[in-house]
Design a protein around this motif. Structure first.
Motif, PDB file in Angstrom:
ATOM      1  N   GLU A  13      17.633  -9.975   4.566  1.00 36.09           N
ATOM      2  CA  GLU A  13      18.976  -9.810   3.590  1.00 36.09           C
ATOM      3  C   GLU A  13      19.752  -8.978   4.478  1.00 36.09           C
ATOM      4  O   GLU A  13      19.421  -8.178   5.263  1.00 36.09           O
ATOM      5  N   SER A  15      21.200  -5.645   5.175  1.00 34.22           N
ATOM      6  CA  SER A  15      20.808  -4.105   5.108  1.00 34.22           C
ATOM      7  C   SER A  15      21.727  -3.030   4.794  1.00 34.22           C
ATOM      8  O   SER A  15      22.773  -3.147   5.431  1.00 34.22           O
ATOM      9  N   ASP A  16      21.332  -1.807   4.002  1.00 33.74           N
ATOM     10  CA  ASP A  16      22.142  -0.936   3.939  1.00 33.74           C
ATOM     11  C   ASP A  16      21.868  -0.009   5.293  1.00 33.74           C
ATOM     12  O   ASP A  16      22.399   0.989   5.179  1.00 33.74           O
ATOM     13  N   VAL A 295      13.634  -8.045  -8.752  1.00 33.35           N
ATOM     14  CA  VAL A 295      13.820  -6.722  -8.024  1.00 33.35           C
ATOM     15  C   VAL A 295      14.937  -6.504  -7.425  1.00 33.35           C
ATOM     16  O   VAL A 295      16.010  -7.334  -7.724  1.00 33.35           O
ATOM     17  N   ALA A 296      14.892  -5.763  -6.549  1.00 32.06           N
ATOM     18  CA  ALA A 296      16.305  -5.516  -5.668  1.00 32.06           C
ATOM     19  C   ALA A 296      17.081  -6.870  -5.265  1.00 32.06           C
ATOM     20  O   ALA A 296      16.438  -7.671  -4.944  1.00 32.06           O
ATOM     21  N   ASP A 297      18.392  -6.868  -5.345  1.00 33.83           N
ATOM     22  CA  ASP A 297      19.033  -7.732  -4.635  1.00 33.83           C
ATOM     23  C   ASP A 297      18.999  -9.040  -5.537  1.00 33.83           C
ATOM     24  O   ASP A 297      19.116 -10.179  -5.263  1.00 33.83           O
ATOM     25  N   SER A 324       9.596  -0.651  -7.218  1.00 30.94           N
ATOM     26  CA  SER A 324      10.940  -0.604  -6.481  1.00 30.94           C
ATOM     27  C   SER A 324      10.487  -0.411  -4.938  1.00 30.94           C
ATOM     28  O   SER A 324      11.314   0.365  -4.335  1.00 30.94           O
ATOM     29  N   TRP A 326      10.922  -3.321  -2.687  1.00 27.35           N
ATOM     30  CA  TRP A 326      11.710  -4.212  -1.673  1.00 27.35           C
ATOM     31  C   TRP A 326      12.386  -3.165  -0.555  1.00 27.35           C
ATOM     32  O   TRP A 326      13.176  -2.521  -0.792  1.00 27.35           O
ATOM     33  N   PRO A 328      14.620  -3.338   2.438  1.00 26.42           N
ATOM     34  CA  PRO A 328      15.751  -3.834   3.137  1.00 26.42           C
ATOM     35  C   PRO A 328      15.898  -3.599   4.740  1.00 26.42           C
ATOM     36  O   PRO A 328      16.663  -3.482   5.101  1.00 26.42           O
ATOM     37  N   TRP A 334       8.595  -6.958   0.682  1.00 27.01           N
ATOM     38  CA  TRP A 334       8.174  -6.062  -0.582  1.00 27.01           C
ATOM     39  C   TRP A 334       6.833  -5.486   0.140  1.00 27.01           C
ATOM     40  O   TRP A 334       5.808  -6.512   0.575  1.00 27.01           O
TER      41      TRP A 334
END
Length: 355
Positions: A13, A15-16, A295-297, A324, A326, A328, A334
């Motif tokens: 994914e 990523s931030d 979950v996230a995304d 919470s 996951w 990234p 996860w």
């Protein structure tokens, strides 16, 4: 997004964690010729020699998990990973080194998650390993001991948001997973890795979260090391991995490797403080998701499982302590602490990849 890390494909994914993405963009492209040692049976893991790095193989992973609590009874879980991945087999120095290092640190309780990732090039002193005395490091994150094995050892992590120092020592023997450390991961294809584990660790130290005052903690921990060649096999989708502290004397680890249009390949190991490491084949293990959650995304993940090893009287129903988790990172997954009901009220950890 499909990204390529040293010629190995990962479904990842966005990523931030933008600094990590920028770091990866600086990594040299893989050489056309890549020659690494294969993972073969009849090549047993030998301790303490195999605590060293194995640059003749493509990748090497250290995983450390700790469940700790402070004097007020507040519980925390700590996850630390240290990964080496090589683009080719050349033994080069400086910026020509083919080695990439990735490290993750995650601290969680039932309400909150603290996490950070760091990435470094090999060959320039920013990351690496020595064995006399034992030390793994990436920037100012390190695991070190005074001897030529990791234990007794100390994990030190400093970030802008949180910090920790945990001292771990063995409270039971090391274990070699699979066949003397050789672990198959597919019925038909030559996919395998070498594995060793420290399933019985006691830990003491401190956590400093959100720049608050450091709190003393203590508890139990587990560490594993895995190395080999070929991170992801053709057609492999991902894996589901669990470790459980069944009681003070027994630890169970089970894995389910998922492949496209094939039945999953399952394996596991029961480890005891008496020194037994009992390899479990797929027909001895039952693993089924019982609850999926978004979950996230927007990802749908199997967050609860029913896991059984009938031959050994084990039936477990798992539940994540904090959903919470996951992560990234550059290799997204996860991973977090779980608890069980059933034949054993156990603490453990779950890792889900490829979702």
């Amino acid at each position: 997004m499909l990204s390529i890390l040293f010629g190995v494909y990962f479904l990842s994914e966005s990523s931030d964690n933008k600094p990590a993405v920028n770091e990866l963009s600086l990594v040299q492209k893989p050489a056309n010729k890549q020659v690494f040692e294969p993972v073969l049976p009849n090549h047993p893991v030998v301790l303490p020699n195999d605590f060293r790095f194995h640059p003749e193989y493509q990748h090497e992973w250290w995983h450390y998990f700790a469940n700790v609590e402070d004097k007020k009874g507040n519980k925390y879980s700590v996850q630390w990973s240290y990964i080496r991945i090589a683009s080719d087999e050349r033994d080069m120095v400086g910026w020509q080194s083919p080695q990439l290092y990735i490290s993750h640190i995650v601290v969680s309780n039932k309400h909150k998650v603290w996490k950070q990732q760091r990435i470094a090039r090999g060959g320039i002193g920013q990351a690496g390993m020595i064995v006399r005395p034992f030390r793994l490091w990436l920037d100012n994150w390190s695991w070190r001991s005074l001897g030529n094995t990791p234990f007794p050892g100390q994990l030190d992590v400093q970030t802008d948001q949180f910090a920790l120092q945990l001292r771990s020592k063995t409270s039971g023997p090391f274990a070699l997973l699979g066949d003397k450390g050789y672990q198959k991961k597919h019925d038909l294809l030559p996919i395998a890795s070498y594995n060793l584990s420290a399933p019985f660790l006691s830990v003491k130290g401190w956590l400093q979260l959100d720049k608050n005052r450091a709190v003393e903690v203590k508890g139990e921990a587990w560490m594993s090391k895995e190395w080999g060649t070929g991170l992801i096999a053709a057609g492999q989708v991902g894996w589901d991995w669990f470790v459980f502290d069944l009681n003070n004397d027994t630890t169970l680890t089970v894995s389910r490797y998922r492949h496209d249009q094939q039945m999953p390949y399952m394996f596991g190991t029961l480890m005891t403080k008496s020194g037994k490491a009992i390899a479990l084949s797929g027909d001895e293990i039952l693993m089924e998701p019982t609850l999926y959650r978004t979950v996230a995304d927007g990802k749908q993940l199997p967050i609860e499982w029913a896991i059984a090893v009938p031959k050994h009287g084990i039936e477990l129903n798992t539940k994540a302590i904090n959903r919470s988790l996951w992560l990234p990172f550059v290799i997204p997954y996860w991973e977090g602490p779980i608890q069980t009901t059933g034949t054993h009220t156990a603490n453990g950890f779950m890792q889900l990849t490829g979702y």
